[in-house]
Design a protein around this motif. Structure first.
Motif, PDB file in Angstrom:
ATOM      1  N   ASP A 211       0.918  -1.354   0.117  1.00 13.47           N
ATOM      2  CA  ASP A 211       0.065   0.029   0.175  1.00 13.47           C
ATOM      3  C   ASP A 211       0.980   1.310   0.131  1.00 13.47           C
ATOM      4  O   ASP A 211       1.911   0.946   0.217  1.00 13.47           O
TER       5      ASP A 211
ATOM      6  N   LYS B 179     -10.184  -3.145  -2.766  1.00 13.40           N
ATOM      7  CA  LYS B 179     -10.524  -3.540  -1.291  1.00 13.40           C
ATOM      8  C   LYS B 179     -11.844  -4.240  -1.058  1.00 13.40           C
ATOM      9  O   LYS B 179     -12.207  -5.223  -0.352  1.00 13.40           O
TER      10      LYS B 179
ATOM     11  N   SER C 185      -9.196   1.805  -2.774  1.00 17.20           N
ATOM     12  CA  SER C 185     -10.235   1.462  -1.921  1.00 17.20           C
ATOM     13  C   SER C 185     -11.614   0.869  -2.404  1.00 17.20           C
ATOM     14  O   SER C 185     -11.849  -0.148  -1.939  1.00 17.20           O
TER      15      SER C 185
ATOM     16  N   ARG D 144     -11.480  -7.853  -2.319  1.00 15.17           N
ATOM     17  CA  ARG D 144     -10.536  -8.784  -1.400  1.00 15.17           C
ATOM     18  C   ARG D 144     -11.228  -9.920  -0.609  1.00 15.17           C
ATOM     19  O   ARG D 144     -11.172 -11.052  -0.565  1.00 15.17           O
TER      20      ARG D 144
END
Length: 325
Positions: free
Chosen positions: A183, A231, A227, A234
């Motif tokens: 990240d 994310k 994001s 995930r």
């Protein structure tokens, strides 16, 4: 008699008023008169000399005080008598007072402006340090995501070859590449100070302040992209891997030494080759393929954002170094 006639006649000398002792009289010494003044008696010791010095000093001090008193009296009498003031006198007094206050205001304003200018330069210098830290991070992240894109492309090809006869076809090696990634940690210490304290107004160069704001917006936009894009995928892709992979073969995956967010400390893992999956259900394998393909696309988008951020980082640094430092 002839010799006596040759001697010129001289007038007998007049007697001096001083007391002259005849030669035939006997000299007698008597005690001095007690009424003789002290000043006629010569000093006979150091005490008498000290007394004389003290008397002289006192006399000198009295003369100085008397002279100072006279000077003060003369200075007192030199003041002119003030008559009635006209409007011109009041005007000039007002003008002098106004100029004094105005000049003081200008001096204070100039000093404050100089201090603010120095603070603005300090903020820019601190922001340049933040940009340097971000640039070093980007130099590590961009190659890492380029490599990740290649690995995920290979994973998609291997998933197509998975079957009960071929087994896992070597996809264990790419198990964590789908949901683990390094990240970007934004160095925003200076931009937070500028925002909280209103320090952007201290930067006189408008183009410089605009570039700082724009860089901050660029970083936050890329963070939103990773994001919302990566994310959110995930969790679904991790659930699919739990249905497919038998992780008893690789106990090293359960240690913190294999965190892909820090690629420099990842230790090697002995993945099974070709490996066996928990299920060969075509529906689950297809779902896994679709999730890997989508997350690969999101990683590619994030890679472009990082590359654009790197270019913008260089432009902002070059401008600030050339025009503000």
């Amino acid at each position: 008699m002839s010799q006596e006639n040759k001697i010129p006649s001289e007038e007998p000398p007049q007697e001096q008023p001083t007391n002259k002792i005849p030669a035939d009289e006997t000299i007698s010494f008597t005690e001095p008169d007690t009424e003789v003044e002290q000043s006629e008696i010569p000093p006979s010791s150091g005490t008498e000399q000290q007394q004389t010095t003290n008397l002289a000093s006192e006399a000198s001090a009295k003369e100085g005080n008397q002279q100072q008193t006279e000077d003060m009296e003369v200075h007192h009498h030199t003041h002119p008598t003030h008559g009635k003031k006209n409007w011109k006198s009041y005007f000039w007094e007002f003008l002098m007072l106004f100029l004094a206050v105005f000049c003081g205001f200008l001096a204070e304003y100039q000093l404050e402006h100089l201090i603010e200018k120095q603070k603005g330069r300090q903020y820019i210098s601190s922001f340049l340090q933040d940009l340097e830290i971000d640039s070093k991070q980007l130099d590590q992240l961009i190659p890492a995501f380029v490599e990740k894109d290649k690995l995920l492309d290979t994973l998609l090809q291997k998933i197509r070859g998975v079957s009960p006869s071929t087994g896992a076809n070597g996809i264990y090696k790419y198990y964590r590449q789908t949901f683990a990634y390094p990240d970007f940690i934004y160095t925003d210490r200076t931009i937070q100070q500028l925002k909280n304290s209103g320090g952007l107004r201290l930067i006189s160069d408008k183009a410089a302040s605009d570039s700082i704001i724009a860089y901050d917006a660029e970083v936050r936009l890329s963070s939103i992209g990773i994001s919302e894009g990566v994310k959110d995928l995930r969790v679904p892709i991790m659930l699919l891997t739990f249905k497919l992979f038998d992780l008893k073969c690789c106990p090293e995956l359960g240690t913190t030494a294999n965190d892909l967010r820090t690629p420099s400390i990842v230790s090697p893992i002995n993945y099974p080759e070709p490996g066996i999956l928990l299920t060969y259900d075509s529906m689950i394998i297809t779902e896994y393929f679709n999730a890997v393909q989508e997350i690969k696309r999101q990683y590619a988008i994030y890679l472009k954002d990082l590359q654009a951020l790197k270019k913008y980082n260089i432009r902002v640094r070059d401008y600030l170094q050339k025009n503000t430092i």
